[in-house]
Scaffold this motif. Sequence first.
Motif, PDB file in Angstrom:
ATOM      1  N   ASN A   1       0.855  -1.200   0.000  1.00  0.00           N
ATOM      2  CA  ASN A   1       0.000   0.000   0.000  1.00  0.00           C
ATOM      3  C   ASN A   1       0.887   1.245   0.000  1.00  0.00           C
ATOM      4  OD1 ASN A   1      -2.186   1.694   0.087  1.00  0.00           O
ATOM      5  ND2 ASN A   1      -2.789   1.183   2.167  1.00  0.00           N
ATOM      6  N   PRO A   2       1.585   1.505  -1.124  1.00  0.00           N
ATOM      7  CA  PRO A   2       2.573   2.582  -1.164  1.00  0.00           C
ATOM      8  C   PRO A   2       1.975   3.990  -1.099  1.00  0.00           C
ATOM      9  CG  PRO A   2       2.295   1.642  -3.345  1.00  0.00           C
ATOM     10  CD  PRO A   2       1.499   0.787  -2.394  1.00  0.00           C
ATOM     11  N   LEU A   3       0.662   4.115  -1.314  1.00  0.00           N
ATOM     12  CA  LEU A   3       0.027   5.434  -1.305  1.00  0.00           C
ATOM     13  C   LEU A   3      -1.016   5.541  -0.194  1.00  0.00           C
ATOM     14  CD1 LEU A   3      -0.350   5.932  -5.166  1.00  0.00           C
ATOM     15  CD2 LEU A   3       1.383   6.920  -3.652  1.00  0.00           C
ATOM     16  N   ALA A   4      -0.772   4.861   0.928  1.00  0.00           N
ATOM     17  CA  ALA A   4      -1.685   4.975   2.067  1.00  0.00           C
ATOM     18  C   ALA A   4      -1.824   6.443   2.461  1.00  0.00           C
ATOM     19  CB  ALA A   4      -1.180   4.145   3.243  1.00  0.00           C
ATOM     20  N   ASN A   5      -0.706   7.162   2.464  1.00  0.00           N
ATOM     21  CA  ASN A   5      -0.678   8.597   2.731  1.00  0.00           C
ATOM     22  C   ASN A   5      -0.056   9.234   1.494  1.00  0.00           C
ATOM     23  OD1 ASN A   5      -1.475   8.378   5.647  1.00  0.00           O
ATOM     24  ND2 ASN A   5       0.393   7.149   5.650  1.00  0.00           N
ATOM     25  N   SER A   6      -0.821  10.101   0.835  1.00  0.00           N
ATOM     26  CA  SER A   6      -0.354  10.611  -0.452  1.00  0.00           C
ATOM     27  C   SER A   6      -0.900  12.003  -0.734  1.00  0.00           C
ATOM     28  CB  SER A   6      -0.793   9.674  -1.582  1.00  0.00           C
ATOM     29  OG  SER A   6      -2.210   9.676  -1.691  1.00  0.00           O
ATOM     30  N   VAL A   7      -0.302  12.632  -1.729  1.00  0.00           N
ATOM     31  CA  VAL A   7      -0.758  13.925  -2.208  1.00  0.00           C
ATOM     32  C   VAL A   7      -0.784  13.884  -3.736  1.00  0.00           C
ATOM     33  CG1 VAL A   7       1.577  14.924  -2.184  1.00  0.00           C
ATOM     34  CG2 VAL A   7      -0.413  16.437  -2.084  1.00  0.00           C
TER      35      VAL A   7
END
Length: 176
Positions: free
Chosen positions: A107-113
């Motif tokens: 889940n590489p984009l659990a926290n993303s912009v």
Amino acid sequence: VATAGAALALAACGGSGSGTGTLRVALTDAPACYQAVNVTIDKVRVHQSTNASDSDGGWSEIALVPARRVNLLTLTNGVLEELGQTTLPAGRYTQMRLVLAPNTGSNPLANSVQPTGAAETALTTPSGQQSGLKLNTNIVVGDGQIADVVLDFDACRSIVPRGASGQFNLKPVIAV
């Protein structure tokens, strides 16, 4: 901020005299300057001591199972995302931690912009996963009452570009 003030003003109703009260937490966002700002919330922790470390006893938690990915930009104009509630001893709570799930290989984009017109990119969240994003609070949970808390996340001011690298840090600006 007006919504947060109204929610805190309505912090009490009813009573059973049980020595416990309920903390209910929600999240909202000010308008932002990105296409998307996503955070994945694992749990919310509260403590009565401002100086408690993440390993000290006395923490009460609201666990989000499974962890919840929230696009902060969908939480504008009074829209709230309920994070949950927990029963805890009546009293004053002076520290809250918003614990984020980590960006991982699965889940590489659990926290993303996602900047406007650009691709979604992972957001670096220093200490967001280990100890959580620390918030100083002054929440009074009355005996047999509900304390409503709104976390007003300012996504535009919280996202910091890291030079010309195309990477971003999360330095949260959150009003409680």
